[in-house]
Each structure stands twice: as C-alpha cells, then as structure tokens.
Motif scaffolding. Structure first.
Motif, mmCIF file in Angstrom:
data_model
loop_
_atom_site.group_PDB
_atom_site.id
_atom_site.type_symbol
_atom_site.label_atom_id
_atom_site.label_comp_id
_atom_site.label_asym_id
_atom_site.label_seq_id
_atom_site.Cartn_x
_atom_site.Cartn_y
_atom_site.Cartn_z
ATOM 1 N N ASP A 153 0.708 -1.027 -0.109
ATOM 2 C CA ASP A 153 0.187 -0.279 0.147
ATOM 3 C C ASP A 153 1.320 1.012 0.302
ATOM 4 O O ASP A 153 0.729 2.082 -0.855
ATOM 5 C CB ASP A 153 -1.140 -0.034 0.952
ATOM 6 C CG ASP A 153 -2.058 0.973 1.017
ATOM 7 O OD1 ASP A 153 -3.003 0.863 0.306
ATOM 8 O OD2 ASP A 153 -2.547 1.483 2.237
ATOM 9 N N ARG A 154 2.097 1.119 0.951
ATOM 10 C CA ARG A 154 2.877 2.500 1.301
ATOM 11 C C ARG A 154 3.405 2.511 -0.952
ATOM 12 O O ARG A 154 3.785 3.743 -1.262
ATOM 13 C CB ARG A 154 4.253 1.946 1.788
ATOM 14 C CG ARG A 154 4.870 2.740 2.253
ATOM 15 C CD ARG A 154 4.453 4.146 3.280
ATOM 16 N NE ARG A 154 5.434 5.284 3.893
ATOM 17 C CZ ARG A 154 5.839 6.041 2.859
ATOM 18 N NH1 ARG A 154 4.869 6.613 2.149
ATOM 19 N NH2 ARG A 154 6.760 7.076 3.581
ATOM 20 N N LEU A 156 2.682 1.753 -3.600
ATOM 21 C CA LEU A 156 1.367 2.400 -4.182
ATOM 22 C C LEU A 156 1.743 3.921 -3.841
ATOM 23 O O LEU A 156 1.728 4.314 -5.271
ATOM 24 C CB LEU A 156 0.232 1.382 -4.488
ATOM 25 C CG LEU A 156 -0.092 0.253 -4.855
ATOM 26 C CD1 LEU A 156 -1.273 -0.156 -3.994
ATOM 27 C CD2 LEU A 156 0.535 0.359 -5.996
ATOM 28 N N GLY A 157 1.149 3.996 -2.588
ATOM 29 C CA GLY A 157 1.255 5.799 -2.421
ATOM 30 C C GLY A 157 2.947 6.515 -2.771
ATOM 31 O O GLY A 157 2.558 7.681 -3.434
ATOM 32 N N GLN A 160 2.603 7.121 -7.112
ATOM 33 C CA GLN A 160 1.718 7.864 -7.201
ATOM 34 C C GLN A 160 2.023 9.439 -7.129
ATOM 35 O O GLN A 160 1.979 10.345 -7.780
ATOM 36 C CB GLN A 160 0.230 8.078 -6.672
ATOM 37 C CG GLN A 160 -0.939 6.866 -7.024
ATOM 38 C CD GLN A 160 -1.229 6.181 -5.698
ATOM 39 O OE1 GLN A 160 -1.927 6.760 -5.322
ATOM 40 N NE2 GLN A 160 -2.266 4.897 -6.318
ATOM 41 N N SER A 161 3.058 9.489 -6.016
ATOM 42 C CA SER A 161 3.625 10.807 -6.191
ATOM 43 C C SER A 161 5.238 11.023 -6.526
ATOM 44 O O SER A 161 5.389 11.730 -6.823
ATOM 45 C CB SER A 161 3.804 10.439 -4.248
ATOM 46 O OG SER A 161 4.200 10.235 -3.850
ATOM 47 N N GLU A 175 -0.667 0.157 -13.082
ATOM 48 C CA GLU A 175 -0.727 -0.255 -11.325
ATOM 49 C C GLU A 175 -0.699 -2.320 -11.431
ATOM 50 O O GLU A 175 -2.888 -1.751 -12.073
ATOM 51 C CB GLU A 175 -1.202 -0.246 -10.762
ATOM 52 C CG GLU A 175 -0.960 1.227 -10.134
ATOM 53 C CD GLU A 175 -0.927 1.188 -9.275
ATOM 54 O OE1 GLU A 175 -2.525 1.772 -9.160
ATOM 55 O OE2 GLU A 175 -0.612 3.432 -8.679
ATOM 56 N N LEU A 202 -5.930 -3.040 -1.468
ATOM 57 C CA LEU A 202 -4.790 -2.020 -2.750
ATOM 58 C C LEU A 202 -5.232 -1.794 -4.006
ATOM 59 O O LEU A 202 -5.368 -0.991 -4.268
ATOM 60 C CB LEU A 202 -3.596 -3.241 -3.201
ATOM 61 C CG LEU A 202 -3.134 -4.100 -1.489
ATOM 62 C CD1 LEU A 202 -2.241 -4.868 -2.158
ATOM 63 C CD2 LEU A 202 -2.311 -2.304 -1.165
ATOM 64 N N ILE A 204 -6.492 -2.126 -6.546
ATOM 65 C CA ILE A 204 -5.799 -2.601 -7.831
ATOM 66 C C ILE A 204 -5.849 -3.186 -8.447
ATOM 67 O O ILE A 204 -6.144 -4.625 -7.962
ATOM 68 C CB ILE A 204 -3.834 -2.321 -8.210
ATOM 69 C CG1 ILE A 204 -3.253 -3.266 -7.280
ATOM 70 C CG2 ILE A 204 -3.853 -0.752 -7.287
ATOM 71 C CD1 ILE A 204 -2.367 -2.881 -7.656
ATOM 72 N N PRO B 50 7.191 15.530 -3.169
ATOM 73 C CA PRO B 50 5.548 15.640 -3.331
ATOM 74 C C PRO B 50 4.920 15.575 -2.002
ATOM 75 O O PRO B 50 3.293 16.259 -1.526
ATOM 76 C CB PRO B 50 5.951 15.085 -4.009
ATOM 77 C CG PRO B 50 7.008 14.058 -4.733
ATOM 78 C CD PRO B 50 8.134 14.977 -3.758
ATOM 79 N N ARG B 157 -3.562 6.270 0.838
ATOM 80 C CA ARG B 157 -2.762 4.964 1.251
ATOM 81 C C ARG B 157 -1.704 4.798 2.602
ATOM 82 O O ARG B 157 -1.489 5.762 2.932
ATOM 83 C CB ARG B 157 -1.835 4.597 -0.398
ATOM 84 C CG ARG B 157 -2.383 3.934 -0.860
ATOM 85 C CD ARG B 157 -2.280 3.435 -2.227
ATOM 86 N NE ARG B 157 -3.044 2.719 -3.601
ATOM 87 C CZ ARG B 157 -3.445 2.079 -2.882
ATOM 88 N NH1 ARG B 157 -3.873 1.354 -2.803
ATOM 89 N NH2 ARG B 157 -4.161 2.136 -4.464
ATOM 90 N N ALA B 158 -1.003 3.887 2.985
ATOM 91 C CA ALA B 158 -0.012 3.599 3.961
ATOM 92 C C ALA B 158 0.531 4.636 3.665
ATOM 93 O O ALA B 158 1.882 4.691 2.745
ATOM 94 C CB ALA B 158 0.236 2.569 4.363
ATOM 95 N N GLN B 160 0.396 8.417 3.484
ATOM 96 C CA GLN B 160 -0.455 9.000 3.049
ATOM 97 C C GLN B 160 -1.418 10.074 3.881
ATOM 98 O O GLN B 160 -1.047 9.842 4.803
ATOM 99 C CB GLN B 160 -0.694 9.189 2.131
ATOM 100 C CG GLN B 160 0.063 7.718 0.623
ATOM 101 C CD GLN B 160 -0.819 8.159 -0.835
ATOM 102 O OE1 GLN B 160 -2.430 7.777 -0.577
ATOM 103 N NE2 GLN B 160 -0.728 8.415 -2.353
ATOM 104 N N ASN B 176 -6.584 3.748 3.637
ATOM 105 C CA ASN B 176 -6.055 2.003 4.424
ATOM 106 C C ASN B 176 -5.295 2.683 5.912
ATOM 107 O O ASN B 176 -4.848 3.421 6.545
ATOM 108 C CB ASN B 176 -5.021 1.926 3.222
ATOM 109 C CG ASN B 176 -5.652 1.087 2.235
ATOM 110 O OD1 ASN B 176 -6.612 1.275 2.517
ATOM 111 N ND2 ASN B 176 -5.267 0.721 1.105
#
Lengths: 272, 255
Positions: A153-154, A156-157, A160-161, A175, A202, A204, B50, B157-158, B160, B176
């Motif tokens: 999950d982390r 994925l974040g 995204q950034s 993804e 998740l 995705i 970011p 998400r974790a 964030q 999450n």
C-alpha cells in the motif's frame, strides 16, 4: 518505445526477484525483446535466479560510471534469445546509482527492447525509488500477510507521487497486483489473508496469484526461472499472469484448495 | 509563522463555539508577480518532497512585491498553485491595495501572531463571487471564509496524509491502515476507515467523523482522541458517526 515495468513490493522476501525472473522469461518466450535490470546494488540476486552468475563481467554500476559500455554488461540468456540481463554490482552500494545514469541506460535500452523490467530492492530508499522512477507500469508483489499488504500500500502511494509520470503529470503508472506464496489451505484456516481482503485494501487490478510451491525454491537453486517449469503450479500461474499482462483473458487458478473446493461447490458450497 | 484568529464569544449557548487556535503555516513570499515565472519554479522545488506538501496550505507573502495590484495575476497564481496540489489560503504583508486585490480572489489577509501586524482588513468588496462572505457574524477561523470541501477519490494509502485545511474532507474510497486524513471540519469516508482520522482541527468540537466501515487506528475530534485499543465499545465494522459530547466521544450507528 519500450515499456518500463518495475517489479516492486516495499517489503523484502516476498518474491520480487523470483517474479522479475519469471516475468522477464515469460515475456521473452512470447517473442518480446526483454531486458531485466537488477537494481539491488550490493545484494545482487537476479543473476543467481536467472542462472547467469558465472557470466557476470560488468554490471550496472560499471556502466553508469563509464567503466564499461552497456552492451558489454548485458548478458544474453542462453535459453531464450530475446532475453537479456543487466546485473547489479555486488561490491558497491546504492549510492553508486544516479538518476541521470539510470535515465541514460533506460534510454539506450529503449531503442532495442520491447520491455525493460526493473527488479526493485526492498524498502523505499534510493534504490527502490530509482527502480520505480521511470516506470510506465508496476507489478506490485504481495504476500497474503498484513505487513506485506501494508508495505505494498505504501509503495503504491510512492508510485503515485514520486514516479516520473506523476512528476510530469502524465497518465499515472499502470498498477498490477501479483499475489505470491498464496496457500489456499492456510487461507481457509484463517492463517493467511483472503484474496478478497488483499484486493479490497490495495484496490488495483489483480494480475495473478502464484501458489506457494516447492518448485519455486528448486528453480531458484538451480538458476532456472520457475516459469520454465511448465509442470509446476507456480510456473503455470506465472505463465497465466504474463498472458494477462499482455492483454489475454485467463481465469485465475490455484486460488482454492484442490478437490475439496470442487466438492464443496458440488455439495452445498453455500454452507461453507 | 502562525495566524491567530480573533477569539470571540457566541451570543447563544450551543449552536456553535469559536475558539482561537494557532496554526503553523508556510509563507510563500512572492518575489515575482507573474504566475508563469513562479509556478514552474515552485513545481521544481516542491517536486522533491511531493508527499509532504500535498494539499499543503500556504499563505502568500506579498511584502516583497513592488508592483501595483493590477500587475499581479492572482487568478493565475491560485490556479497554478492548486495545479501543484498546493492550496493558497490567504495573504500576509504587502500594500493594502495588493491585499484587497487578493481578497477579491478569495485570499483574505492573515495576521501573523508574532510578527508585524497588518491593519484590520477592510470589509470584503461586494463583488466577491458566489461565496458567501460572513461579514457581521464572526468569520470562522482561520481563513475567514467558507472553503470548499475537499474530495479525495483515490484510496488514502499507508504513509499518505491528506489535510483539508479550513473545511470538510470527503474520501470516496478507503483510508488504509497507516494513512491519515485530517480536516478542520468534518470527515466523511465512503469506504473503510482503517487509518487515522483527525477532525475538527485543534478546536472545532462540533466536527464529526462519518465512515461506512468504521475500523480506524485512531480517531480524534478537536484534540480529543481515542486509539483503537480504547474503542472497545464502538461498533467496529459498521457504518458509524463519531462526535464529541462534552469530553466523551460518542459512536452512533448510521442508517
């Protein structure tokens, strides 16, 4: 233009390198010109899993620092001729990787290959960030276990950034979820997370589920990507996942306990 | 820098309460009035961190601008900054003319607590778009006017953190475990709330938290908080509304 695909997870030991080797081999077997890059500088493993450890002369760090040309460092696979491997350095650390250096390598590989797979190291530090920075697509490898799902999950974040695509505000990285070491019996006993739960958290698309299998360890130890073991469940599951990655429709297999699952479905699955 | 809203007392007893609160805010001192010069430069700078600055509220520092108000394209600046997911919420410093011009674009002057004071803002000009500007009743802290609700459609998400400054936050997906949502107003989660939810900023005790699947790590309203371990009585896994009654948190099933 080549597609850059990062194989990542956040957590270590979930099967990134095994999956990278299997995917790269699977894509190459289907005629795609594929190169797989080991970004785990300092802890290189991909060459072992691919069975080319005795052929490593130069590595990615040599190329970045200008000590070798890219095609001197690329190792052509002897089993599948559309597959190449760019190994990591064993003796340096991840600081030897630079964004500019990696950019140059990816640009150069883009001319000759259809797919560039980046085998990410664990963590969310420099090596992992560089491995995902240039990605067009990401295969997020997750075990059915809470800490692995949390780390995915982390990551994925982070995708995204902190990927190039997000910085340039282009379409986001595509993804894919790859669940590995899945053991339906243990899931049924409540010892592992259910597939639905992982997907729900998740959120995705699911690319594949690789069952826990002895054949994976055997394959690693003999330096043969497990996808070449067409007899094994894990090998077949990887082949399915590669097919889905290329846009084919395949039902998910090996996600229920064998036979028992079938019987249950026949005789009152609703009661379960 | 921090902005100190005026503490005022409400004439009636319970419809709402206003309290002063101090906020740490980033000030973006404009050295060039042109959005086309400022926005790309900020983009380069903020890109390095970011996650940290996502939806960060900033105050525009006008003190260094030596141009007439007509030379500053506030509209362009606001749009450019929002495009970078940076949320300008007000101004500080500068000439009264500049501050008034900014106010017409919804950026009120914000007083800094320790530093130089600027004089009390003139009443908002009449033509301030459709946003209702609360003139006679005291404006809510800290920005001085209603802010639009922030809507997040991606899972939080974790690692964030999403912060709806000065307003409500709606998450249409899930929060999450390891994720954090913060709002000065209410928080709505139309999915599972598995991370942390902090509503009511530091002081808004009337803020509430709503979640369709209530399964949080931590819940906080106006500084009162409860960790998961303490939520034994709460209807975990249900649709829940959380509010403060006095100093106690109340969990009511929804629907």
């Amino acid at each position: 233009m080549a597609q850059v695909v990062v194989v990542t997870s956040g957590k270590g030991g979930v099967g990134k390198t095994t999956s990278s080797a299997a995917f790269a081999t699977g894509l190459a077997q289907r005629g795609k010109k594929t190169v797989v890059i080991d970004f785990d500088v300092g802890l290189r493993n991909l060459d072992l899993i691919m069975g080319v450890e005795r052929r490593v002369v130069f590595d990615i760090v040599n190329v970045i620092s200008g000590e070798a040309r890219l095609n001197q460092a690329l190792i052509r696979d002897k089993r599948v001729d559309t597959l190449s491997i760019l190994p990591a350095s064993q003796t340096r650390d991840k600081d030897a990787l630079t964004r500019e250096g990696v950019q140059k390598i990816i640009d150069e590989l883009s001319k000759d290959f259809d797919y560039i797979l980046c085998d990410s190291p664990a963590g969310i530090e420099k090596g992992a960030l560089l491995a995902l920075y240039f990605a067009d697509q990401a295969i997020v490898v997750t075990n059915p276990e809470v800490s692995s799902v949390r780390d995915s999950d982390r990551i994925l974040g982070v995708l995204q950034s902190r990927s190039k695509r997000s910085e340039e505000k282009r379409d986001p990285v595509k993804e894919h979820l790859l669940v590995t070491r899945f053991d339906p019996a243990r899931v049924e006993r409540g010892e592992m997370l259910k597939l639905e739960d992982i997907r729900e958290i998740l959120s995705i698309p699911l690319l594949g589920v690789i069952p826990e299998s002895e054949s994976v360890l055997r394959a690693s130890n003999t330096g043969t990507p497990v996808i070449m073991d067409g007899e094994s469940n894990a090998g077949q599951a990887y082949a399915d996942a590669v097919a889905r990655f290329l846009g084919e429709e395949k039902p998910h297999r090996f996600i229920e306990t064998e036979k028992k699952g079938l019987l249950k479905r026949l005789f009152g699955g609703r009661a379960a | 820098m921090s902005a100190a809203p005026r503490p005022e007392t409400s004439p009636r007893l319970e419809p709402f309460r206003l309290r002063g609160a101090n906020f740490n805010l980033l000030v973006l001192r404009l050295l060039d009035p042109r959005p086309e010069a400022v926005v790309p430069a900020i983009g380069d700078q903020f890109r390095r961190a970011p996650g940290f600055l996502r939806f960060a509220p900033v105050v525009l520092g006008l003190g260094d601008l030596e141009v007439p108000a007509s030379a500053v394209d506030f509209q362009g600046l606001i749009e450019g900054l929002r495009g970078l997911e940076i949320v300008p919420i007000g101004t500080t410093g500068g000439t009264p003319e500049l501050r008034n011009a900014a106010m017409a674009f919804g950026l009120p002057p914000i007083r800094s607590a320790g530093g130089k004071e600027i004089e009390e803002p003139a009443p908002a000009p009449a033509a301030v778009s459709a946003e209702p500007v609360a003139a006679p009743p005291p404006p809510p802290p800290p920005a001085g006017m209603a802010r639009p609700t922030m809507i997040v459609e991606q899972p939080v998400r974790a690692g964030q953190r999403v912060w709806a400054q000065g307003g409500d936050l709606i998450v249409t997906s899930t929060v999450n475990a390891g994720g954090e949502v913060i709002a000065d107003g209410n928080i709505h989660v139309y999915g599972a709330l598995r991370g942390r939810a902090i509503a009511g900023g530091g002081a808004n005790a009337d803020a509430r938290i709503f979640a369709l699947n209530f399964d949080p790590e931590l819940i906080s309203i106006a500084g009162y908080y409860a960790v998961r371990e303490g939520l034994t009585g709460a209807p975990i896994g249900k649709a829940v509304q959380v509010r403060l009654t006095g100093e106690r948190m109340r969990f009511d099933p929804l629907g």
